[in-house]
Design an enzyme around this catalytic site. Structure first.
Site, PDB file in Angstrom:
ATOM      1  N   ASP A 164      28.201 -45.701  -1.588  1.00 38.70           N
ATOM      2  CA  ASP A 164      28.593 -47.013  -1.079  1.00 38.70           C
ATOM      3  C   ASP A 164      27.441 -48.002  -0.949  1.00 38.70           C
ATOM      4  O   ASP A 164      27.663 -49.209  -1.022  1.00 38.70           O
ATOM      5  CB  ASP A 164      29.299 -46.855   0.278  1.00 38.70           C
ATOM      6  N   TYR A 224      37.406 -49.704   4.268  1.00 39.13           N
ATOM      7  CA  TYR A 224      36.608 -49.259   5.406  1.00 39.13           C
ATOM      8  C   TYR A 224      35.702 -50.378   5.915  1.00 39.13           C
ATOM      9  O   TYR A 224      35.246 -51.227   5.156  1.00 39.13           O
ATOM     10  CB  TYR A 224      35.736 -48.069   5.004  1.00 39.13           C
TER      11      TYR A 224
END
Length: 438
Positions: free
Chosen positions: A116, A198
């Protein structure tokens, strides 16, 4: 126009309407992880002008000082961190820098895997914080180094505030009516970054007793496009037993810590292991041994094992070497990749080694993950990499919104001061075996 990936919890929330329309039309949006990252420039030297300087004195008299900057991939980076409890004439240097080293997210069905920080737009998607999210504190404006073409690069995204944590200590005195107690205070520095569905809270929590807690909290929402549970083992979400099953996945969060205890990078790493020996009817005995870690190490946590980083130059008033001990939080070690198979790494400093996996800031021939950097070099300037995993098996309570699930660790002072830095004045003379007259 931004490309938004909607598969496996990675679509941007802001693009939900467009994504739904595209799906209805039989189209697909998004792309998988980049196979070749562009070479990025080395991070700039910390700017500790007034705008980037943080200083907080807590009620106990402890003062924390540091600089902050914002990296184009890692997001929030804290530099030149010092700790000065009451009674210490000068700040004590702890860290050159503290930062995230990666958030690696593999899915249980084997169909997707993401880095990420270096494979997604973690740093670009810094969220604006409302005053209610930073109670009693200050929200600083962060300039995004490499914004989207349509993005305002100035984001009110960095909160600094204080928070009570409960008892720092409690002790009954020699007389029944005398109780020594204090309520601890923490200084918090945090940001919120969105990656797909998220939202990651990157939190550094500095306690008045010298402890530093480093945590990542994941919240936001479960991806509405990710209820297929291709592994056949997803957890049922919503009404019924079989219709919607959210795919399970793991968050492997790495932190990178560059120590400089007492201002020197020539720190020493030590590993401690304790062994229990039964003694029949008697109480078992425990023997603890110290191993000096002189070469790079990939370390595995186990019962009765711990590590500390020791100052090469500084001692406390008892003439004991200052150090910081690593205290891991709960973790699920992910066995699927070589770099996630260990809990802690100590590597020799290399300015290009900044991300534990998919590291784009070294030349083409340099290994791309932290496990490959452990190759026998002597540790003269050790850098610590801490890996904490969380296996996320979704539940009904994860919608909607998803409660924060935290993962992290602490570094705790060991002999940094000669006594508890929060010791009340009445007990200040009780150092060592004071009952024996010392």
């Amino acid at each position: 126009m931004r490309v938004n990936r909607i598969s496996h919890a990675r679509g941007r929330t802001a693009a939900l309407g467009l994504a739904v329309a595209a799906l209805a039309a039989g189209l697909t949006t998004g792309a998988g992880p980049a196979t070749a990252q562009p070479q990025s420039a080395a991070a700039a030297a910390p700017d500790c002008s007034a705008a980037f300087r943080i200083e907080q004195k807590l009620a106990s008299g402890t003062t924390w000082r540091m600089c902050w900057r914002y990296d184009s991939m890692a997001g929030l980076v804290l530099d030149d961190i010092t700790y000065q409890p009451k009674g210490e004439p000068a700040p004590i240097k702890v860290l050159n820098s503290a930062r995230l080293g990666q958030i690696h997210v593999p899915y249980d069905d084997g169909r997707a895997e993401y880095d990420d920080l270096t494979g997604q737009d973690f740093a670009k998607d810094l969220m604006n914080l409302a005053p209610a999210e930073c109670p009693g504190g200050t929200i600083k404006t962060v300039k995004i180094p490499d914004p989207y073409p349509d993005q305002n690069p100035n984001v009110k995204g960095l909160c600094t505030t204080t928070r009570s944590r409960g008892h720092a200590y409690r002790m009954q005195g020699d007389t029944a009516n005398k109780v020594y107690q204090a309520q601890g205070k923490d200084f918090l520095v945090y940001t919120v970054n969105q990656v797909g569905w998220y939202e990651y809270m990157t939190e550094f929590r500095f306690q008045d007793d010298g402890t530093i807690n480093m945590n990542v909290g994941a919240t936001g929402t479960l991806s509405p496009f990710d209820y297929d549970a291709g592994d056949g083992k997803g957890w049922p979400i919503g009404k019924g037993a079989a219709k919607d099953k959210a795919t399970s996945h793991t968050h492997n969060v790495f932190w990178r810590l560059d120590f400089a205890l007492d201002g020197s990078t020539k720190n020493r790493v030590e590993q401690y292991d304790s062994t229990l020996t039964p003694r029949g009817a008697d109480t078992p005995t425990v023997k603890t041994t110290r191993t000096k870690v002189t070469k790079e190490l990939a370390g595995d946590a186990k019962t009765y094992r711990w590590w500390r980083m020791v100052s090469a130059t500084g001692k406390n008033k008892d003439n004991h070497a200052r150090s910081y001990e690593f205290v891991p939080g709960p973790t699920t070690r992910y066995p699927g990749r070589s770099y996630t198979k260990h809990d802690i790494y100590f590597t020799q400093y290399d300015k290009c080694e900044l991300f534990s996996s998919n590291n784009p800031r070294c030349d083409r021939d340099h290994p791309k993950s932290v496990d490959k950097w452990v190759n026998g070099q002597t540790l003269t300037h050790p850098v610590a990499w801490v890996n904490v995993g969380f296996h996320h098996i979704a539940r009904d309570e994860d919608q909607q919104p998803m409660p924060v699930h935290w993962q992290g660790f602490s570094i705790v002072p060991r002999d940094v001061t000669a006594m508890n830095p929060l010791t009340p004045a009445d007990l200040a003379g009780q150092n060592g075996n004071y009952t024996g007259g010392s």
